[in-house]
Design an enzyme around this catalytic site. Structure first.
Site, short mmCIF file in Angstrom:
data_model
loop_
_atom_site.label_atom_id
_atom_site.label_comp_id
_atom_site.label_asym_id
_atom_site.label_seq_id
_atom_site.Cartn_x
_atom_site.Cartn_y
_atom_site.Cartn_z
N PHE A 170 0.85 -1.20 0.00
CA PHE A 170 0.00 0.00 0.00
C PHE A 170 0.88 1.24 0.00
O PHE A 170 1.76 1.38 0.85
CB PHE A 170 -0.92 0.02 1.23
CG PHE A 170 -1.85 1.21 1.23
CD1 PHE A 170 -3.05 1.16 0.54
CD2 PHE A 170 -1.50 2.37 1.90
CE1 PHE A 170 -3.89 2.27 0.53
CE2 PHE A 170 -2.34 3.48 1.88
CZ PHE A 170 -3.54 3.43 1.20
N LYS A 174 2.23 9.58 8.51
CA LYS A 174 1.51 9.10 9.70
C LYS A 174 2.11 9.64 11.02
O LYS A 174 1.93 10.79 11.34
CB LYS A 174 1.42 7.58 9.68
CG LYS A 174 0.62 7.09 8.47
CD LYS A 174 -0.03 5.76 8.64
CE LYS A 174 -1.15 5.57 7.65
NZ LYS A 174 -0.82 4.83 6.45
N ASP A 206 9.22 2.60 1.86
CA ASP A 206 8.05 3.35 2.33
C ASP A 206 7.88 3.02 3.81
O ASP A 206 7.37 1.97 4.16
CB ASP A 206 6.81 2.93 1.51
CG ASP A 206 5.54 3.60 2.00
OD1 ASP A 206 5.54 4.14 3.12
OD2 ASP A 206 4.53 3.57 1.26
C1 LIG Z 1 -0.95 5.23 5.04
C2 LIG Z 1 0.12 4.85 4.12
C3 LIG Z 1 0.37 5.59 2.95
C4 LIG Z 1 -0.48 6.76 2.53
O1 LIG Z 1 -0.42 7.84 3.42
P1 LIG Z 1 -1.52 9.01 3.30
O2 LIG Z 1 -1.11 9.99 4.35
O3 LIG Z 1 -2.85 8.36 3.57
O4 LIG Z 1 -1.44 9.54 1.94
C5 LIG Z 1 1.42 5.19 2.15
N1 LIG Z 1 2.18 4.13 2.46
C6 LIG Z 1 1.98 3.40 3.58
C7 LIG Z 1 2.89 2.26 3.90
C8 LIG Z 1 0.93 3.73 4.45
O5 LIG Z 1 0.70 2.99 5.53
#
Ligand SMILES: *Cc1c(COP(=O)(O)O)cnc(C)c1O
Length: 403
Positions: free
Chosen positions: A143, A257, A228
């Site tokens: 994700f 986050k 990420d």
């Molecule tokens: C939540 C998340 C995102 C997206 O972040 P947003 O602030 O919702 O755009 C991207 N990568 C990972 C691994 C995430 O958990």
């Protein structure tokens, strides 16, 4: 009095149904206040929060540290424009580079936006150093966010047909399969991007051996390696950054986050050789916005000063052991995760039922997949709060006769 609150809440819910663009089914309640591990709704009901704003409120709800930073900075300067440096921006960038393997930071507001920056940087690298290579390898079940390009990068099968045509140039390969990764590399490849623990995908960890080989492949073919760490970063997994568990160096990392503790903030961190954007390539109205910088600085300082990553590891172990103690009785399977990013599987696909049942008893948990329950509380969670969570969870499992 309580009748009046109920009336007011039902008016608010009516209003929500009329005026909020429908994108998600939400429970019939309105959140009003937060403190530490708890949220309260407009009826005064209290909820023990093991979702933590989706791994966001790392210092708990409305912590003093954030309120103080917001008040102080709001009185000084809220916005100057991205054309100028500001003091909290410089201090915050230094704090991040001093405490990581990276040299440079670009700030944004959301995780998806930070990842967009990483993908643009990878393509810039392809342009400058790899004869125009543009393809990025990502992982099935990953994700990376909800912009169009990040929905294309994300390896979520259900998203495949959505919003076609997708942004081209992403190849998805299975996690922990080095042969598949190698086979996907071609002269158009410029980068590999992955999560060290897949968060939304249901808490699946990358194998260390696999990761070393991915690093070797990147070295061999001159590919940019991107982690990420939007969900795994800032203490959650028991280290400040999850890459520290593996002892390998990465070229680019994204954070989101927890970095703002609830304030919209994200960051793209890069090593000096990838300091290759030219003016005009990357920017944003809110990049380095002073209010966000002051909050991020305060949050990350607090995580480092209070050694919250160590606390996250201890409390994570305590949750893990508590779950292990009840696993046999309720047939809970595949306890997994690192620090305070944990998950387990139910014997049946009844995750959303369990979430609703726990909500009735004032506990917030998350079910990213029908059989999976995920826990990602604030880094400040106490043993008493963990015991209370386990007690409510067992009661809900008993009532639903899941075992
Ligand atoms: C939540 C998340 C995102 C997206 O972040 P947003 O602030 O919702 O755009 C991207 N990568 C990972 C691994 C995430 O958990």
């Amino acid at each position: 009095m309580s009748l009046q609150i109920a009336l007011e809440t039902s008016q608010l819910l009516d209003e929500a149904k009329k005026s909020i663009l429908f994108t998600a089914a939400r429970p019939e309640l309105v959140m009003e206040r937060g403190e530490g591990m708890y949220l309260w709704d407009t009826e005064g009901n209290r909820y023990l929060d093991f979702i933590g704003g989706w791994a966001v409120t790392c210092l708990g709800h409305s912590p003093e540290v954030i309120r103080e930073a917001l008040n102080r900075q709001a009185g000084m300067l809220i916005n100057s424009s991205p054309s100028f440096y500001n003091k909290p921006m410089l201090e915050f960038a230094s704090l991040l580079t001093d405490n990581s393997c990276f040299d440079r930071v670009f700030f944004a507001s959301s995780g998806a936006e930070a990842n967009e920056g990483a993908i643009k940087l990878a393509r810039k690298h392809g342009q400058l150093n790899l004869g125009g290579a543009f393809e990025i390898i990502t992982i099935i079940n990953s994700f990376h966010g909800r912009t169009l390009a990040m929905m294309s990068a994300t390896g979520k099968q259900q998203w495949g047909p959505l919003f076609a045509p997708k942004v081209p140039g992403f190849k998805h390969v299975p996690l922990n399969d080095i042969d598949a990764c190698q086979a996907a590399i071609n002269p158009n490849t410029c980068a590999i991007m992955l999560e060290l623990v897949q968060g939304e995908g249901g808490v699946h960890e990358v194998d260390a051996e696999y990761l070393y080989k991915v690093r070797e492949l990147c070295n061999e073919f001159g590919l940019m390696l991107i982690f990420d760490e939007i969900q795994t970063g800032l203490g959650r997994t028991g280290k400040l950054f999850a890459y520290e568990h593996y002892g390998i160096e990465v070229d680019v990392m994204t954070l989101g986050k927890g970095i703002g503790g609830g304030f919209p903030l994200s960051a793209l961190l890069v090593k000096e050789p990838y300091n290759i954007f030219e003016p005009g390539d990357q920017g944003g109205t809110y990049s380095g916005q002073p209010l966000a910088m002051a909050v991020g600085l305060a949050v990350v300082k607090e995580i480092i000063d209070k050694k919250l990553s160590v606390h996250a590891e201890e409390q994570g172990n305590y949750i893990y052991n508590s779950l292990r103690d009840i696993a046999r009785k309720y047939q809970l399977k595949q306890l997994r995760g690192k620090g305070l990013l944990l998950a387990f599987d139910l014997p049946e696909a009844r995750g959303s039922e369990l979430v609703s049942e726990c909500l009735k008893d004032g506990l917030l948990i998350n079910s990213p997949k029908p059989t999976t329950i995920r826990l990602m509380p604030s880094l400040i969670v106490s043993k008493e709060e963990i015991d209370a969570m386990i007690q409510i969870l067992c009661g809900a499992l008993d009532r639903l006769q899941i075992s």
